[in-house]
Design a protein around this motif. Structure first.
Motif, PDB file in Angstrom:
ATOM      1  N   GLU A   1      20.533  -0.860  30.702  1.00 11.02           N
ATOM      2  CA  GLU A   1      19.445  -1.001  31.704  1.00 11.02           C
ATOM      3  C   GLU A   1      18.857  -2.541  31.290  1.00 11.02           C
TER       4      GLU A   1
ATOM      5  N   THR B   1      11.797   3.608  35.994  1.00  4.22           N
ATOM      6  CA  THR B   1      12.559   4.856  36.531  1.00  4.22           C
ATOM      7  C   THR B   1      11.823   6.062  36.391  1.00  4.22           C
ATOM      8  N   GLU B   2      12.222   7.021  36.903  1.00  5.09           N
ATOM      9  CA  GLU B   2      11.438   8.370  37.096  1.00  5.09           C
ATOM     10  C   GLU B   2      12.016   9.293  35.684  1.00  5.09           C
ATOM     11  N   ARG B   3      12.724   8.620  35.006  1.00  3.42           N
ATOM     12  CA  ARG B   3      13.358   9.573  33.732  1.00  3.42           C
ATOM     13  C   ARG B   3      12.029  10.049  33.032  1.00  3.42           C
ATOM     14  N   THR B   4      12.381  11.193  32.322  1.00  8.57           N
ATOM     15  CA  THR B   4      11.227  11.872  31.533  1.00  8.57           C
ATOM     16  C   THR B   4      11.582  11.474  30.359  1.00  8.57           C
ATOM     17  N   GLN B   5      10.124  11.248  29.479  1.00  7.10           N
ATOM     18  CA  GLN B   5      10.185  10.625  28.269  1.00  7.10           C
ATOM     19  C   GLN B   5      11.092  11.612  27.253  1.00  7.10           C
ATOM     20  N   VAL B   6      11.478  10.896  26.125  1.00  6.55           N
ATOM     21  CA  VAL B   6      12.083  11.507  25.095  1.00  6.55           C
ATOM     22  C   VAL B   6      11.452  11.391  23.620  1.00  6.55           C
TER      23      VAL B   6
ATOM     24  N   THR C   1      20.188   4.021  21.686  1.00  3.18           N
ATOM     25  CA  THR C   1      19.730   4.573  23.042  1.00  3.18           C
ATOM     26  C   THR C   1      19.519   3.486  23.887  1.00  3.18           C
TER      27      THR C   1
ATOM     28  N   LYS D   1       9.653   5.806  26.702  1.00  3.25           N
ATOM     29  CA  LYS D   1       9.116   6.234  28.052  1.00  3.25           C
ATOM     30  C   LYS D   1       9.730   5.169  28.913  1.00  3.25           C
ATOM     31  N   TRP D   2      10.312   5.618  30.010  1.00  2.19           N
ATOM     32  CA  TRP D   2      11.013   4.462  30.895  1.00  2.19           C
ATOM     33  C   TRP D   2       9.963   4.155  31.927  1.00  2.19           C
TER      34      TRP D   2
ATOM     35  N   TRP E   1      10.884  -0.619  28.861  1.00  5.27           N
ATOM     36  CA  TRP E   1      10.668   0.724  28.243  1.00  5.27           C
ATOM     37  C   TRP E   1       9.398   0.384  27.284  1.00  5.27           C
TER      38      TRP E   1
ATOM     39  N   SER F   1      21.836   2.490  27.110  1.00  5.90           N
ATOM     40  CA  SER F   1      21.307   2.763  28.775  1.00  5.90           C
ATOM     41  C   SER F   1      21.954   1.886  29.393  1.00  5.90           C
TER      42      SER F   1
END
Ligand code: AMP
Length: 423
Positions: free
Chosen positions: A422, A401-406, A416, A397-398, A380, A420
Motif C-alpha cells: 500500500e 480503505t474499508e478493511r476491517t481492523q486486525v 504485514t 486499522k486501515w 494506517w 500489503s
C-alpha cells in the motif's frame, strides 16, 4: 498584536510536497553524478565581489544589475553568489586541485540574483552544476551532456525538453565578430528594442538572444556568429555533434544561442522547454577554457553546466504524478499506561523498515486522536491499549480503505505493512 514580518520578495518558503519534489530531484542528480564518479564540492555562499566582476564579466546582467553586494565589517565588498562556476574555479585554484589531477566536480546550493520575480524566476533559486577541469577532448563535452540527458530521463521529463547546441568561438574571434556586428547594427540602432540598443556598447553578443520580434527581424540580415569561427572552433563543433549523434542524443543547432557570462568559449548548450511559461531555460552550460587563468590560476581548459532545480520542479508538477506523504503509520496510545509501549512500537517499525512513523502526542480523547491520524495523511493507524501492552500485540486499522481492523503480534507488524503493497 505585533506586525507580521514577511519573507523577502523573490525568496520563498517551501513546504511539504514542494520540498519533497525538490529533494527527489536533488537525489536523482546526486545519484547520476556520483555514478559518473563526479565528486561533490561545497563552497561558501558569500564570496568577494571581485571574483564575479572578473570571472563573469562586469557587463553581464548578473553582475552589473542583479548582484547582492554588501560591505563586510572591514572595507571589503562581498557578494551573495549569483552562480556556482566562479566559486568552484576559485576553490580549485586556492586548493591547487588541478595539480596532478583533472577534477570532475559537482555542487548544489542556493544562488542569488536581484531579478524581477515571476513564476520560475526567483531572487533566491537553487542550482545543481557539474564542472570538469583539465580536459580539452570533445568527449568531455558529450559526457556532461550525457549526464544531464540521463537525469532528465530519470526525472521522466526528457520528452518535454530540447537540447540546443552552439559554438561561440574564442574570445579573439568574438571580439572580431562584435566589431562586425556593431558595424551592421549601429546604422539601424533606432529599430532595435531598448534593451538591445543599450547592449550595443556593453554586451552586443547578448542582442543575439533578444526575444523581441523587430530585433529578431533585423538579426536575420545581420552577420552570423558562425561565420566568424576559427577553423579549430568549427572542427571542434563538428566533432561534438558527431559524438552526440553516436550517443543517440538529439539536439537542435541554434546559432543564436549565446550565454550571459563572458567566460564561455567554444561549445555552449542549453536545455529549454515549452511546458512552463516564459522561463523556459532549465539547464545551461559550456566550455570556459580561459576562466582559470583569468582568476589567477594555471591555464586549464574546462567545461560545466548548471541546472535550475526550481524550474525542473515546476515542469514536473505539470507533467508527472508525484505523490508525497510524510506519514505512513500513525501510532495511537490509548492511555498513559500504553505510552511506553507506543514508543517501542514506533521504534520497532522505524528500525525494521523505511516506513514513516508518527506517534500521537497529547492526552486527547480517542476520537480526537483518530482525527489527527486521518489528517496526517497516514495509510494506517496502530492503536495500543492495555490488552496490546499485555500481549505485545497491536491493533492495526486501515485509514484509507474499508478493511476491517486486525490485532496482530508486534513481531508481525512490519512484515504485514510492507507486504500489503500500500505504500
Ligand atoms: P545561468 O547560471 O544563468 O546559466 O542559469 C542556469 C539555470 O539556472 C537556468 O537554466 C535556470 O534553470 C536557472 N536559473 C537562472 N536564474 C534563475 C532564477 N532567477 N530563478 C530560477 N532559476 C534560475
Amino acid at each position: 498584536m505585533n506586525q507580521r514580518i514577511h519573507a523577502v520578495r523573490g525568496m520563498r518558503d517551501l513546504f511539504a510536497a514542494d520540498v519533497a519534489q525538490l529533494a527527489h530531484i536533488e537525489a536523482i542528480f546526486r545519484e547520476v553524478l556520483i555514478s559518473y564518479s563526479y565528486v561533490e564540492i561545497r563552497t561558501p555562499i558569500v564570496e568577494r565581489e571581485r571574483l564575479f566582476n572578473r570571472g563573469l564579466g562586469s557587463t553581464s546582467d548578473a553582475v552589473s544589475k542583479e548582484m547582492y553586494t554588501f560591505p563586510d565589517r572591514g572595507d571589503e565588498i562581498l557578494a551573495l553568489r549569483p552562480e556556482g562556476t566562479a566559486s568552484v574555479v576559485r576553490a580549485v585554484i586556492d586548493q591547487d586541485l588541478c595539480y596532478n589531477d583533472k577534477p570532475r566536480l559537482w555542487y548544489s546550493g542556493p544562488m542569488f540574483r536581484h531579478e524581477r520575480p515571476q513564476a520560475g524566476r526567483y531572487r533566491q533559486f537553487h542550482q545543481i552544476g557539474a564542472e570538469a577541469l583539465g580536459y580539452t577532448d570533445a568527449v568531455i563535452d558529450v559526457e556532461l551532456i550525457s549526464i544531464m540527458t540521463e537525469i532528465f530521463d530519470r526525472l521522466a521529463i526528457s520528452s518535454s525538453v530540447q537540447l540546443l547546441m552552439n559554438n561561440i568561438g574564442t574570445p579573439e574571434s568574438r571580439t572580431e565578430f562584435k566589431r562586425v556586428l556593431l558595424d551592421a547594427l549601429q546604422p539601424v540602432s533606432h529599430l532595435l528594442d531598448d534593451d538591445s540598443r543599450n547592449r550595443l556598447q556593453s554586451n552586443p553578443l547578448r542582442i543575439l538572444d533578444s526575444k523581441v520580434p523587430a530585433t529578431q527581424d533585423i538579426l536575420k540580415e545581420a552577420p552570423k556568429l558562425k561565420d566568424s569561427l576559427s577553423d579549430s572552433s568549427k572542427r571542434r563543433f563538428d566533432e561534438v555533434l558527431q559524438l552526440l549523434d553516436r550517443a543517440n542524443i538529439s539536439y537542435t543547432i541554434d546559432d543564436r544561442l549565446v550565454r550571459g557570462f563572458d567566460y564561455y568559449t567554444d561549445t555552449v548548450f542549453e536545455w529549454v522547454t515549452e511546458a512552463v511559461g516564459a522561463q523556459d531555460a532549465l539547464c545551461a552550460g559550456g566550455r570556459y577554457d580561459e576562466l582559470t587563468e583569468l582568476l589567477g590560476g594555471r591555464p586549464t581548459p574546462a567545461i560545466g553546466f548548471a541546472a535550475g532545480t526550481d524550474r525542473i520542479a515546476l515542469i514536473r508538477q505539470h507533467l508527472t504524478e508525484f505523490e508525497h506523504r510524510s506519514v505512513d503509520l500513525y501510532v495511537v496510545p490509548l492511555s498513559e499506561n500504553a505510552q511506553e509501549y507506543s514508543h517501542e512500537v514506533a521504534k520497532h517499525v522505524r528500525g525494521s523498515s523505511n516506513i514513516k512513523v508518527r506517534e500521537h502526542i497529547g492526552q486527547d480523547r480517542l476520537k480526537t486522536k483518530m482525527k489527527w491520524a486521518d489528517r496526517s495523511g497516514a495509510i494506517w493507524a496502530v492503536i495500543v491499549g492495555d490488552n496490546e501492552v499485555a500481549n505485545r500485540s497491536v491493533t492495526l486499522k486501515w485509514l484509507r480503505t474499508e478493511r476491517t481492523q486486525v490485532t496482530i503480534p508486534l513481531a508481525k507488524l512490519t512484515q504485514t505493512l510492507t507486504n500489503s503493497g500500500e505504500r
